[in-house]
Design a protein around this motif. Structure first.
Motif, short mmCIF file in Angstrom:
data_model
loop_
_atom_site.label_atom_id
_atom_site.label_comp_id
_atom_site.label_asym_id
_atom_site.label_seq_id
_atom_site.Cartn_x
_atom_site.Cartn_y
_atom_site.Cartn_z
N LEU A 157 0.87 -1.17 0.00
CA LEU A 157 0.00 0.00 0.00
C LEU A 157 0.90 1.22 0.00
CD1 LEU A 157 -2.80 -0.92 2.58
CD2 LEU A 157 -2.66 -1.43 0.13
N ARG A 158 0.83 2.00 -1.05
CA ARG A 158 1.67 3.19 -1.18
C ARG A 158 0.87 4.38 -0.65
NH1 ARG A 158 4.43 3.02 -6.76
NH2 ARG A 158 6.13 1.90 -5.74
N LEU A 159 1.17 4.76 0.59
CA LEU A 159 0.40 5.78 1.28
C LEU A 159 0.81 7.19 0.86
CD1 LEU A 159 0.38 4.38 4.94
CD2 LEU A 159 -1.02 3.69 2.97
N PHE A 160 -0.17 8.07 0.80
CA PHE A 160 0.12 9.47 0.49
C PHE A 160 0.32 10.25 1.80
CE2 PHE A 160 -0.30 7.98 -3.61
CZ PHE A 160 0.15 8.95 -4.49
N SER A 161 -0.57 11.07 2.25
CA SER A 161 -0.31 11.86 3.47
C SER A 161 -1.39 11.59 4.52
CB SER A 161 -0.25 13.36 3.14
OG SER A 161 0.85 13.64 2.31
N ARG A 178 -0.46 18.61 -0.85
CA ARG A 178 -0.34 17.20 -0.51
C ARG A 178 -1.70 16.54 -0.74
NH1 ARG A 178 4.18 16.98 -1.15
NH2 ARG A 178 5.88 16.13 0.11
N ASP A 179 -1.68 15.24 -0.86
CA ASP A 179 -2.91 14.46 -0.93
C ASP A 179 -3.14 13.89 0.46
OD1 ASP A 179 -4.82 12.42 -1.20
OD2 ASP A 179 -4.27 12.07 -3.30
N PHE A 180 -3.97 14.58 1.25
CA PHE A 180 -4.22 14.20 2.64
C PHE A 180 -5.32 13.14 2.71
CE2 PHE A 180 -2.52 18.53 2.93
CZ PHE A 180 -1.51 18.35 3.87
N ILE A 181 -5.07 12.11 3.53
CA ILE A 181 -6.02 11.01 3.67
C ILE A 181 -6.20 10.71 5.15
CG2 ILE A 181 -4.13 9.37 3.21
CD1 ILE A 181 -7.79 8.72 2.26
N TYR A 182 -7.44 10.67 5.62
CA TYR A 182 -7.71 10.47 7.05
C TYR A 182 -7.35 9.05 7.47
CZ TYR A 182 -10.06 10.63 11.55
OH TYR A 182 -10.33 10.58 12.91
N ILE A 183 -6.83 8.92 8.66
CA ILE A 183 -6.26 7.67 9.14
C ILE A 183 -7.25 6.50 9.11
CG2 ILE A 183 -6.71 8.23 11.57
CD1 ILE A 183 -3.74 6.19 10.15
N GLN A 184 -8.51 6.73 9.41
CA GLN A 184 -9.46 5.61 9.42
C GLN A 184 -9.70 5.06 8.02
OE1 GLN A 184 -10.26 3.95 12.00
NE2 GLN A 184 -9.22 5.41 13.35
N ASP A 185 -9.61 5.93 7.01
CA ASP A 185 -9.69 5.43 5.63
C ASP A 185 -8.47 4.58 5.30
OD1 ASP A 185 -12.16 6.44 4.75
OD2 ASP A 185 -11.31 8.42 4.37
N GLY A 233 -7.17 11.09 -3.49
CA GLY A 233 -7.40 11.35 -4.91
C GLY A 233 -7.53 12.83 -5.20
N LYS A 234 -7.24 13.67 -4.20
CA LYS A 234 -7.32 15.12 -4.37
C LYS A 234 -6.06 15.76 -3.80
CE LYS A 234 -12.34 15.00 -3.63
NZ LYS A 234 -13.45 15.45 -2.76
N GLU A 235 -5.56 16.80 -4.46
CA GLU A 235 -4.45 17.54 -3.90
C GLU A 235 -4.99 18.81 -3.24
OE1 GLU A 235 -1.69 18.31 -7.06
OE2 GLU A 235 -2.80 20.05 -7.79
N THR A 236 -4.44 19.13 -2.07
CA THR A 236 -4.95 20.25 -1.29
C THR A 236 -3.79 21.15 -0.87
OG1 THR A 236 -6.70 18.85 -0.38
CG2 THR A 236 -6.26 20.93 0.75
N PRO A 237 -3.84 22.45 -1.19
CA PRO A 237 -2.81 23.37 -0.72
C PRO A 237 -2.81 23.44 0.80
CG PRO A 237 -4.15 24.37 -2.46
CD PRO A 237 -4.85 23.12 -2.03
N ILE A 238 -1.64 23.57 1.39
CA ILE A 238 -1.60 23.58 2.85
C ILE A 238 -2.28 24.82 3.42
CG2 ILE A 238 0.47 22.15 2.90
CD1 ILE A 238 2.07 24.62 3.67
N LYS A 239 -2.36 25.89 2.63
CA LYS A 239 -3.09 27.08 3.11
C LYS A 239 -4.55 26.76 3.35
CE LYS A 239 -4.02 31.95 2.15
NZ LYS A 239 -3.81 33.09 1.22
N TRP A 257 0.88 17.05 -6.08
CA TRP A 257 1.03 15.78 -5.35
C TRP A 257 -0.35 15.17 -5.16
CZ3 TRP A 257 6.17 14.73 -4.42
CH2 TRP A 257 6.44 13.48 -3.88
N GLN A 258 -0.69 14.25 -6.04
CA GLN A 258 -2.05 13.71 -6.04
C GLN A 258 -2.05 12.25 -6.45
OE1 GLN A 258 -4.63 15.90 -8.64
NE2 GLN A 258 -6.38 14.55 -8.37
#
Length: 312
Positions: free
Chosen positions: A171-175, A209-216, A241-247, A278-279
């Protein structure tokens, strides 16, 4: 005769591993973990009596082999890794020894065991910088020693799976983010400072970054252990599956928290892994794992903020 499925979990004291340990216990697994004498147990202190703790370093092959043969696990989830950031960067040789050699030792130590699944934890850093959503078929061009060490493990795991018919997938994890993460990471830092009504000192607001919640993320692991035999040697992206600016992330934390603290941008120096793109392309995980993220950014941040409020 076993009454419980036996799991071996490496990296249980880390962010992802601690959540996996809890999930495995809830699903009635006998959970064995590997720790070192210097391991910080704070994330699993409350569940430690329910875990079978074995003190062994992955770089000690002989002791590791004896330990895993004693455990004789049905399922192995490999999360242990030396990471980057937070002032904890290791010398190159030590990083490779911990991540690559340690992982190779684990796979070899399990060679005589008829396990049902071994889930290796990869990193999106293996790809290097890309201008389009990252696909598992992309050529990997890692740009730092951490990413090189993770890619080495992914390639080795896939090769062993395919040449020796071992049920190993990566499993190649993103963020991943969520409760019990490192307080130096962006989201935890933003939440801690915001709840304390302290101003934030940050870097490039456009970095994504492509942020993904831990439970997912944990759901993806649990699905994977049931299909590893079918997809041995495969790699799956696990992201939103989405890239989100840190701002935008920081603004969402402030909005959900109801805070009026100030975020000062471009204060911190740019870091090598920051990128304008990064997506994850998660179509493969959706199709073959039957996995889809259930949390959007706001719902994941809300869960994380509520945890911090209770555990300041």
């Amino acid at each position: 005769m076993r009454t419980k499925k036996t799991a071996l979990l490496t990296g249980a004291t880390g962010f992802i591993g601690s959540h996996l340990a809890r999930r495995l216990l809830r699903e009635n697994f006998m959970v064995n973990i590997l720790t070192r004498p210097a391991s910080d147990l704070w994330r699993i202190q409350d569940i430690l009596p329910k875990l079978h703790n074995h003190q062994v370093d992955l770089t000690n092959f002989e002791k590791l082999k004896i330990t895993v043969q004693k455990i004789n696990p049905d399922y192995i989830i490999h999360c242990a890794a030396a990471g980057v950031g937070g002032g904890k960067n290791l010398p190159d040789k030590e990083m490779l020894n911990n991540n690559s050699i340690g992982s190779i030792n684990l796979i070899q130590a399990l060679n005589e065991i008829d396990y049902d699944a071994l889930i290796n934890t990869g990193s999106s850093a293996e790809y290097g910088e890309k201008r389009t959503p990252m696909k598992e078929t992309d050529i990997c061009e890692p740009t730092n020693i951490y990413a090189i060490s993770k890619l080495t493990t992914t390639l080795y795991a896939s090769a062993i799976a395919k040449t020796q018919s071992k049920p190993i997938i990566t499993l190649r994890l993103f963020s991943p983010y969520g409760p019990r993460d490192e307080e130096t990471r962006l989201i935890d830092y933003a939440i801690i400072q915001t709840l304390a009504n302290k101003n934030l000192s940050l870097g490039n607001p456009a970095s994504v970054r492509d942020f993904i919640y831990i439970q997912d993320v944990i759901d993806a692991y649990m699905r994977s252990i049931n299909i590893a035999k079918k997809y041995a040697g495969e790699v799956f992206n696990i992201g939103s599956g989405k890239e989100t600016p840190i701002k935008l992330v920081v603004e969402s934390v402030k909005k959900i928290s109801g805070s009026r603290n100030t975020a000062r941008w471009d204060i911190m120096p740019s870091r090598p892994w920051e990128s304008a793109h990064w997506q994850a392309d998660i179509s493969k995980a959706k199709k073959l794992l039957g996995w889809t993220p259930q949390y959007d950014l706001d719902s994941g941040l809300t869960e994380t903020i509520n945890w911090h409020k209770k555990n300041q």
